[in-house]
Scaffold this active site. Structure first.
Site, PDB file in Angstrom:
ATOM      1  N   ASP A  13       0.817  -1.226   0.000  1.00  0.00           N
ATOM      2  CA  ASP A  13       0.000   0.000   0.000  1.00  0.00           C
ATOM      3  C   ASP A  13       0.842   1.263   0.000  1.00  0.00           C
ATOM      4  OD1 ASP A  13      -2.266  -1.641   0.246  1.00  0.00           O
ATOM      5  OD2 ASP A  13      -2.065  -1.652   2.421  1.00  0.00           O
ATOM      6  N   GLY A  15       1.512   3.080  -2.486  1.00  0.00           N
ATOM      7  CA  GLY A  15       1.152   3.994  -3.575  1.00  0.00           C
ATOM      8  C   GLY A  15       1.864   3.596  -4.861  1.00  0.00           C
ATOM      9  N   LYS A  16       2.132   2.291  -4.996  1.00  0.00           N
ATOM     10  CA  LYS A  16       2.825   1.813  -6.198  1.00  0.00           C
ATOM     11  C   LYS A  16       1.995   2.057  -7.448  1.00  0.00           C
ATOM     12  CE  LYS A  16       3.189  -2.298  -4.497  1.00  0.00           C
ATOM     13  NZ  LYS A  16       2.759  -2.030  -3.127  1.00  0.00           N
ATOM     14  N   GLY A  40      -4.269  -4.231  -4.442  1.00  0.00           N
ATOM     15  CA  GLY A  40      -5.247  -3.257  -4.929  1.00  0.00           C
ATOM     16  C   GLY A  40      -4.496  -2.004  -5.296  1.00  0.00           C
ATOM     17  N   HIS A  41      -4.528  -1.640  -6.565  1.00  0.00           N
ATOM     18  CA  HIS A  41      -3.833  -0.435  -7.009  1.00  0.00           C
ATOM     19  C   HIS A  41      -4.875   0.595  -7.437  1.00  0.00           C
ATOM     20  CE1 HIS A  41       0.109  -2.770  -8.047  1.00  0.00           C
ATOM     21  NE2 HIS A  41      -0.083  -2.608  -6.772  1.00  0.00           N
ATOM     22  N   ARG A 142       2.984 -28.921  -5.910  1.00  0.00           N
ATOM     23  CA  ARG A 142       2.868 -29.467  -7.269  1.00  0.00           C
ATOM     24  C   ARG A 142       1.508 -30.090  -7.563  1.00  0.00           C
ATOM     25  NH1 ARG A 142       8.396 -32.140  -6.015  1.00  0.00           N
ATOM     26  NH2 ARG A 142       7.311 -31.984  -4.050  1.00  0.00           N
ATOM     27  N   GLN A 223       2.230  -5.784  -3.238  1.00  0.00           N
ATOM     28  CA  GLN A 223       2.578  -5.877  -1.806  1.00  0.00           C
ATOM     29  C   GLN A 223       3.913  -5.151  -1.548  1.00  0.00           C
ATOM     30  OE1 GLN A 223       1.584  -9.252  -3.253  1.00  0.00           O
ATOM     31  NE2 GLN A 223      -0.430  -8.416  -2.948  1.00  0.00           N
ATOM     32  N   THR A 299      -8.452  -3.339  -1.191  1.00  0.00           N
ATOM     33  CA  THR A 299      -9.016  -4.660  -1.456  1.00  0.00           C
ATOM     34  C   THR A 299     -10.046  -5.049  -0.405  1.00  0.00           C
ATOM     35  OG1 THR A 299      -6.989  -5.311  -2.554  1.00  0.00           O
ATOM     36  CG2 THR A 299      -8.374  -7.103  -1.770  1.00  0.00           C
ATOM     37  N   GLY A 301     -10.974  -2.934   2.459  1.00  0.00           N
ATOM     38  CA  GLY A 301     -11.607  -1.818   3.184  1.00  0.00           C
ATOM     39  C   GLY A 301     -11.187  -1.730   4.644  1.00  0.00           C
ATOM     40  N   PRO A 303      -9.224  -0.701   8.012  1.00  0.00           N
ATOM     41  CA  PRO A 303      -8.398   0.447   8.359  1.00  0.00           C
ATOM     42  C   PRO A 303      -6.940   0.020   8.442  1.00  0.00           C
ATOM     43  CG  PRO A 303      -9.832  -0.176  10.205  1.00  0.00           C
ATOM     44  CD  PRO A 303     -10.169  -1.089   9.064  1.00  0.00           C
ATOM     45  N   ARG A 304      -6.054   0.854   7.885  1.00  0.00           N
ATOM     46  CA  ARG A 304      -4.636   0.510   7.942  1.00  0.00           C
ATOM     47  C   ARG A 304      -4.038   1.025   9.244  1.00  0.00           C
ATOM     48  NH1 ARG A 304      -4.019   2.716   1.915  1.00  0.00           N
ATOM     49  NH2 ARG A 304      -4.790   0.891   0.826  1.00  0.00           N
TER      50      ARG A 304
END
Ligand code: IMP
Length: 427
Positions: A13, A15-16, A40-41, A142, A223, A299, A301, A303-304
């Site tokens: 996250d 901001g890529k 999620g971008h 495999r 990521q 992705t 929602g 809170p970070r």
């Protein structure tokens, strides 16, 4: 020729999406090489917001070719929905190609992701519940299904029958939940195979031909370094390699073909999901930054978690990725703060260390050693040159370069493409 890899330097996250979108205007090809729709971008173009999970952000430029390479795990339903969403919004998706070797996220993967997390209780990882871990587990065991398998129905049926028998056994015996129907799943996924067939290609060949033909190729990491399965804060990590080495394996190119690696870092730090986070802020400054920066997962929602910039983490990211520079995002979110802190080292009973701890136990025992810098009051979103930034913002950038040891090559001061201060040529 120029081949660059752009990775997250923190816990994802960073901001890529915005940075990769900015760089994509110069790229002939943009490649996604790991992760899945756990990513999620968000990209904003002329006030229109695009949320992408699997398709590389480069798709928003009409000339750029986009590749989802072998290292990605693909939930075909999600990918087809994303393709339809882009088409509906007038984006041409014909330039997209998908590796036949990419593994498929199957319904039993998402089911097991949720069941595993539930079972872990307090020790949960806080996954995105998109089936990513179980899909990579099957790849390593495999027993995975690959995109190419969906195009060969008979062979796919044979493989699915064997795999599903085992999965159903686990689901019903160990978890006591309903098994999946082989024939229903088979029909559904053969249908996805038909819908995706036009995009399936030998991705490694395409990418290598583009590189050998002198094209500018951009590898888009998902990521972040601290979520890397080997180099991140294990076990609170994802199941792929977001660090730069993942680009070579995940796309089928030799490491010698990569010219430069850049890291994207927020001007502060965030983390979503569980696991250690030394500079986490649990006070009103943290919640203030969360609200001002709309720090809620694209992705899920969720809170970070928010904290000060951690230079120990960034130096570690420089080390494990071989970063040539940092793209610093969301500097504008810090507008108006009286002062800012940067963790320049960690302290524990053993003393002060400049290095990121090697073990989880050591990491949990550290306290950040902070340096305090003055904040700036004026909004910086409209600024386009480093020299026009307030003195305190320039000092913040200078200090980051000093303590991290690489140049800041780009600064993002807002959501729009235009809210960008490019400082150095990156291709
Ligand atoms: P998984 O990738 O869904 O298995 O989740 C494992 C860990 O990685 C969790 O802490 C997630 O929150 C985190 N994670 C996965 N994808 C992203 C991302 O794109 N951004 C930030 N965190 C992520």
């Amino acid at each position: 020729m120029s081949v660059i890899v752009v990775v997250g330097a923190q816990w994802g996250d960073e901001g890529k999406g915005k940075v990769i979108d900015f760089l994509s205007q110069q790229a002939h090809m943009v490649v996604r090489h790991q992760g899945g729709n756990n990513a999620g971008h968000t990209v904003v173009v002329d006030d229109r917001e695009f949320k992408l999970h699997l398709v590389p952000s480069g798709i928003l430029y009409p000339e750029t070719r986009c590749v989802i390479a072998n290292g990605v795990v693909i939930d075909p339903k999600v990918l087809l929905t994303e393709i339809a969403y882009l088409r509906q919004r007038g984006v041409d998706v014909e330039r997209l190609r998908i590796s036949s070797k990419a593994h498929v996220v199957m319904p039993y993967h998402t089911r097991m992701d949720a069941l595993n997390e539930e079972r872990r209780g307090e020790n949960k990882i806080g996954t995105t519940l998109r089936g990513i871990g179980p899909a990579y587990m099957d790849k390593a065991a495999r027993v995975g299904i690959r995109v190419g398998d969906l195009l060969h129905p008979e062979e796919f049926h044979r493989r699915l029958e064997v795999v599903l028998e085992e999965k159903n056994h686990i689901l019903s015996r160990a978890y006591g939940v309903e098994p999946f129907s082989l024939e229903e799943m088979y029909r559904e996924f053969v249908g996805y195979g038909q819908d995706l067939a036009q995009y399936v290609a030998d991705a490694s060949l395409m990418i290598n031909e583009a590189i050998d033909g002198g094209e500018r190729v951009l590898f888009e990491g998902a990521q972040g370094t601290m979520l890397d399965i080997d180099h991140g804060t294990y076990p609170f990590v994802t199941s792929s390699h977001p660090s730069a080495g993942g680009a070579a394996i995940g796309a089928g190119v030799g490491p010698t073909k990569i010219n430069h690696v850049y890291g994207v870092a927020k001007a502060y730090t965030t983390r979503v999901g569980d696991g250690p986070f030394p500079t986490e802020l649990s006070d009103s400054i943290g919640s203030d930054i969360r609200e001002r920066g709309h720090e809620y997962g694209t992705t899920t929602g969720r809170p970070r978690r928010v904290g000060w910039l951690d230079a120990v983490v960034l130096r570690y990211a420089v080390r494990v990725n071989g970063l040539a520079g940092l793209a610093l995002t969301r500097l504008d979110v810090l507008d108006g703060l009286d002062s800012l802190k940067i963790a320049t080292a960690y302290e524990s009973e053993g003393g002060v260390t400049q290095q990121f701890p090697d073990t989880d136990g050591e990491l949990r025992a550290v306290q950040p050693v902070y340096e305090t810098l003055p904040g700036w009051k004026e909004p910086i979103g409209a600024i386009r040159k480093r020299e026009d930034l307030p003195q305190a913002a320039r000092r913040y950038l200078d200090r980051i370069e000093e303590v991290v040891g690489v140049p800041v090559v780009l600064v993002s001061v807002g959501r729009e493409r235009s809210n960008t201060i490019p400082l150095r040529e990156m291709f």
